[in-house]
Each structure stands twice: as structure tokens, then as C-alpha cells.
Design a protein around this motif. Structure first.
Motif, short mmCIF file in Angstrom:
data_model
loop_
_atom_site.label_atom_id
_atom_site.label_comp_id
_atom_site.label_asym_id
_atom_site.label_seq_id
_atom_site.Cartn_x
_atom_site.Cartn_y
_atom_site.Cartn_z
N ASP A 175 -0.37 -23.00 -5.69
CA ASP A 175 -0.62 -23.33 -4.65
C ASP A 175 0.63 -24.29 -4.22
O ASP A 175 0.91 -25.13 -3.22
N GLU A 176 1.93 -23.99 -4.76
CA GLU A 176 3.39 -24.62 -4.35
C GLU A 176 4.24 -23.73 -4.95
O GLU A 176 4.00 -22.78 -5.56
N PRO A 177 5.35 -23.56 -4.26
CA PRO A 177 6.57 -22.47 -4.49
C PRO A 177 7.11 -22.73 -6.00
O PRO A 177 7.22 -21.49 -6.64
N TYR A 178 7.02 -23.74 -6.61
CA TYR A 178 7.25 -23.84 -7.87
C TYR A 178 6.67 -23.05 -8.87
O TYR A 178 6.82 -22.70 -10.02
N ASP A 179 5.03 -22.99 -8.60
CA ASP A 179 4.29 -22.54 -9.45
C ASP A 179 4.69 -20.81 -9.56
O ASP A 179 4.52 -20.53 -10.72
N THR A 199 -2.37 -10.31 -9.83
CA THR A 199 -2.92 -11.22 -10.38
C THR A 199 -3.09 -12.73 -10.25
O THR A 199 -3.96 -13.35 -10.45
N ILE A 200 -1.95 -13.04 -9.66
CA ILE A 200 -1.41 -14.58 -9.77
C ILE A 200 -1.01 -14.72 -8.21
O ILE A 200 -1.71 -15.93 -7.80
N TYR A 201 -0.37 -13.98 -7.56
CA TYR A 201 -0.03 -14.30 -6.30
C TYR A 201 -1.26 -14.90 -5.18
O TYR A 201 -0.75 -15.95 -4.41
N GLN A 202 -2.28 -14.26 -5.18
CA GLN A 202 -3.37 -14.92 -4.36
C GLN A 202 -4.52 -15.96 -4.96
O GLN A 202 -5.28 -16.34 -4.62
N HIS A 203 -3.87 -16.10 -6.39
CA HIS A 203 -4.75 -17.11 -7.16
C HIS A 203 -4.64 -18.52 -6.72
O HIS A 203 -3.73 -18.97 -6.10
N ILE A 217 9.15 -15.06 -5.68
CA ILE A 217 7.56 -14.66 -5.44
C ILE A 217 7.31 -16.08 -4.65
O ILE A 217 6.41 -15.80 -3.57
N GLY A 218 7.36 -17.09 -5.28
CA GLY A 218 7.03 -18.65 -4.70
C GLY A 218 7.61 -18.68 -3.53
O GLY A 218 6.94 -18.93 -2.27
N LYS A 219 8.73 -18.27 -3.27
CA LYS A 219 9.50 -18.52 -1.86
C LYS A 219 8.85 -17.28 -0.74
O LYS A 219 8.76 -18.04 0.18
N GLY A 220 8.65 -16.36 -1.20
CA GLY A 220 7.91 -15.46 -0.46
C GLY A 220 6.46 -15.75 0.23
O GLY A 220 6.09 -15.75 1.13
N LYS A 221 5.69 -16.35 -0.89
CA LYS A 221 4.34 -16.73 -0.50
C LYS A 221 4.25 -17.78 0.28
O LYS A 221 3.44 -17.98 1.39
N PHE A 222 5.19 -18.73 0.25
CA PHE A 222 5.03 -19.96 1.08
C PHE A 222 6.42 -19.90 2.26
O PHE A 222 6.30 -21.13 2.97
N LEU A 261 6.87 -28.14 -17.81
CA LEU A 261 7.11 -29.22 -17.72
C LEU A 261 7.94 -29.98 -16.45
O LEU A 261 8.17 -31.05 -16.09
N LYS A 262 8.81 -29.00 -15.97
CA LYS A 262 9.61 -29.19 -14.66
C LYS A 262 8.65 -29.15 -13.52
O LYS A 262 9.28 -29.69 -12.44
N ASP A 263 7.38 -28.74 -13.61
CA ASP A 263 6.64 -28.98 -12.30
C ASP A 263 6.18 -30.31 -12.18
O ASP A 263 5.53 -30.90 -12.80
N GLN A 264 7.03 -30.84 -11.16
CA GLN A 264 6.82 -32.35 -10.83
C GLN A 264 5.52 -32.83 -9.87
O GLN A 264 5.40 -34.13 -9.76
N TYR A 265 4.87 -31.97 -9.27
CA TYR A 265 3.59 -32.24 -8.36
C TYR A 265 2.49 -32.02 -9.07
O TYR A 265 1.89 -33.08 -9.58
N ASP A 266 2.01 -30.70 -8.90
CA ASP A 266 0.50 -30.43 -9.47
C ASP A 266 0.88 -29.49 -10.60
O ASP A 266 0.88 -28.15 -10.28
N SER A 267 0.61 -29.90 -11.74
CA SER A 267 1.03 -29.00 -13.11
C SER A 267 -0.19 -27.87 -13.00
O SER A 267 -1.51 -28.18 -12.67
N GLU A 268 0.13 -26.65 -13.44
CA GLU A 268 -0.98 -25.68 -13.21
C GLU A 268 -1.70 -25.80 -14.64
O GLU A 268 -1.74 -26.32 -15.45
N PRO A 269 -3.09 -25.24 -14.38
CA PRO A 269 -3.96 -25.28 -15.56
C PRO A 269 -3.34 -24.61 -16.78
O PRO A 269 -3.07 -23.57 -16.66
N VAL A 270 -3.59 -25.29 -17.68
CA VAL A 270 -3.01 -24.61 -19.05
C VAL A 270 -3.75 -23.13 -19.30
O VAL A 270 -3.07 -22.15 -19.78
N TYR A 271 -5.02 -23.30 -18.89
CA TYR A 271 -5.79 -21.87 -19.26
C TYR A 271 -5.14 -20.78 -18.35
O TYR A 271 -4.99 -19.62 -18.97
N THR A 272 -4.73 -20.94 -16.99
CA THR A 272 -4.19 -19.80 -16.15
C THR A 272 -3.06 -19.58 -16.63
O THR A 272 -2.48 -18.22 -16.70
N VAL A 273 -2.20 -20.37 -17.00
CA VAL A 273 -0.91 -20.29 -17.63
C VAL A 273 -0.94 -19.35 -18.87
O VAL A 273 -0.19 -18.37 -19.01
N PHE A 274 -1.78 -19.63 -19.87
CA PHE A 274 -1.91 -19.16 -21.09
C PHE A 274 -2.37 -17.70 -21.04
O PHE A 274 -2.04 -16.63 -21.68
#
Length: 223
Positions: A94-98, A86-90, A149-154, A21-34
Motif C-alpha cells: 500500500d505504499e511505494p517503499y513496500d 503474488t504481491i503487486y495486487q496484495h 515495481i513500487g514506483k510503477g504501482k503508485f 526496518l527502513k520502512d518508516q510509515y506502515d511496516s509490512e506484516p511479518v507473515y506476508t514478508v516471510f
């Protein structure tokens, strides 16, 4: 049994919900998180098998090896492996906080199933202590891993440096946590300041991750 399952699952889901819930922009799909959470839970089995082999073959000769190799390196590497491969290239990453959301998810999946097995073995009276220490510490290791990981990707530069730190820092912190438990007779007096520091560091990474995401979306708008 229902009480043990509830007590075992509740801390992990509560902490994951908090970071999600701290993700303030584009929340991740619940399915992918689960799904990431489930991947983390499944890691319990191969890690437990490897740790059993190390123990039965007498390959753990010191408290330091036990804390930093058998526990910290093994567990954090497997979690990092899932996160990176499994997640890095998913497309949803699409943002660092992810990275923080998915790092917390894989770590809390592992911690939750481990917690359930522990409570089944040793009893429900350990539920509060487990929630305050192992479950929350795993969550924070995952947050720190996911932040880098997020900092590295972006990041435009130094990607590999941040990716390496995403594995190295959680190993150091996890190993320190276990080393305190193994070597300190009155470990509570050392663990309290360490956990205070760990929460401070984890929440600082949450704040910085949100700032990186804000900057990321501002840069996208500029284009």
C-alpha cells in the motif's frame, strides 16, 4: 550442520531486517514478508532444474549466454514473476517503499537457500565470501526490482515503463555481475568497484523509495 544452517541463513535475514526496518510509515506484516521470502526460496528448485537442462543439452555456448541468459534472465524473471503476480495486487502493498521490502524478501529467500546448499557442498570456510557477494548482490537486485515495481504501482502515468524497468535493470546488473565472475581472471579487482556501485545504487533506491512513500502519504492526507 547447525553451523552451516546458521551461516547460510544469517546474512539473508540480516539484510532483510535492514531493509524492512527502513520502512518508516506502515511496516509490512511479518507473515506476508516471510511468505514472500519462502516463495523466493522455493524458486531455487525449478531454476536449478532448468539450468541443469540447459547445461546438459549444451545450450550454453558462450560466457555471455551463461551470464545474461542462463543465470541473470532466468533467476530475475522468476523472482519478478513472484513479485508481480503474488504481491503487486496484495492489500498489504500500500505504499511505494513496500516494493523494496518484498523485492528484497523474494531475492533473499532465493539467495539464502542457494547459500545453504553451496555451504553444504563446499564448506563453511566460504560463508563470509558468500555473504559479501552472492547474498548481498541478490538483495540489491531485489531492492532495485522492488523500487521500480513500487514506483510503477503508485505512479499516475508510465506504469508499464516502470514495470518493464523493474525486470530489465536487475537482469542487466545480475548479468554483469556473473559476466565478471566468469570472464575475469582477477575478478576481485573488477568486482570491488562493481559492488561499490551496486551498493550505492541500491541505497539510493532505498532513499528514493522512502521519499516516494512520504509523498504518497502526504497526498493521501490532502484528500
Amino acid at each position: 550442520m547447525l553451523g552451516i544452517l546458521s551461516a547460510g541463513i544469517a546474512p539473508g535475514l540480516a539484510l532483510l531486517s535492514y531493509f524492512y526496518l527502513k520502512d518508516q510509515y506502515d511496516s509490512e506484516p511479518v507473515y506476508t514478508v516471510f511468505k514472500t521470502f519462502l516463495f523466493g526460496a522455493l524458486l531455487v528448485f525449478p531454476i536449478a532444474f532448468i539450468q541443469h537442462v540447459l547445461e546438459t543439452e549444451n545450450m550454453i555456448e558462450s560466457s555471455f549466454i551463461n551470464a545474461f541468459l542462463s543465470s541473470a534472465t532466468l533467476e530475475e524473471f522468476f523472482k519478478w514473476f513472484i513479485l508481480f503476480y503474488t504481491i503487486y495486487q496484495h492489500v498489504d502493498f500500500d505504499e511505494p517503499y513496500d516494493g523494496i521490502v518484498y523485492g528484497a524478501a523474494v531475492s533473499l529467500g532465493f539467495a539464502t537457500l542457494e547459500n545453504i546448499f553451496y555451504l553444504i557442498t563446499y564448506g563453511l570456510e566460504h560463508a563470509i565470501g558468500r555473504a559479501l557477494l552472492p547474498v548481498s548482490s541478490h538483495a540489491l537486485f531485489g531492492v532495485i526490482m522492488g523500487y521500480y515495481i513500487g514506483k510503477g504501482k503508485f505512479s499516475a502515468t508510465s506504469k508499464y515503463k516502470w514495470i518493464i524497468l523493474s525486470l530489465l535493470f536487475p537482469i542487466i546488473l545480475h548479468g554483469t555481475y556473473d559476466f565478471i565472475l566468469i570472464t575475469q581472471k582477477n575478478w576481485q579487482f573488477v568486482m570491488f568497484p562493481f559492488m561499490t556501485f551496486l551498493w550505492w545504487l541500491g541505497l539510493r533506491k532505498v532513499k528514493k523509495g522512502r521519499e516516494l512513500s512520504a509523498q504518497h502519504f502526504r497526498n493521501q492526507l490532502d484528500f
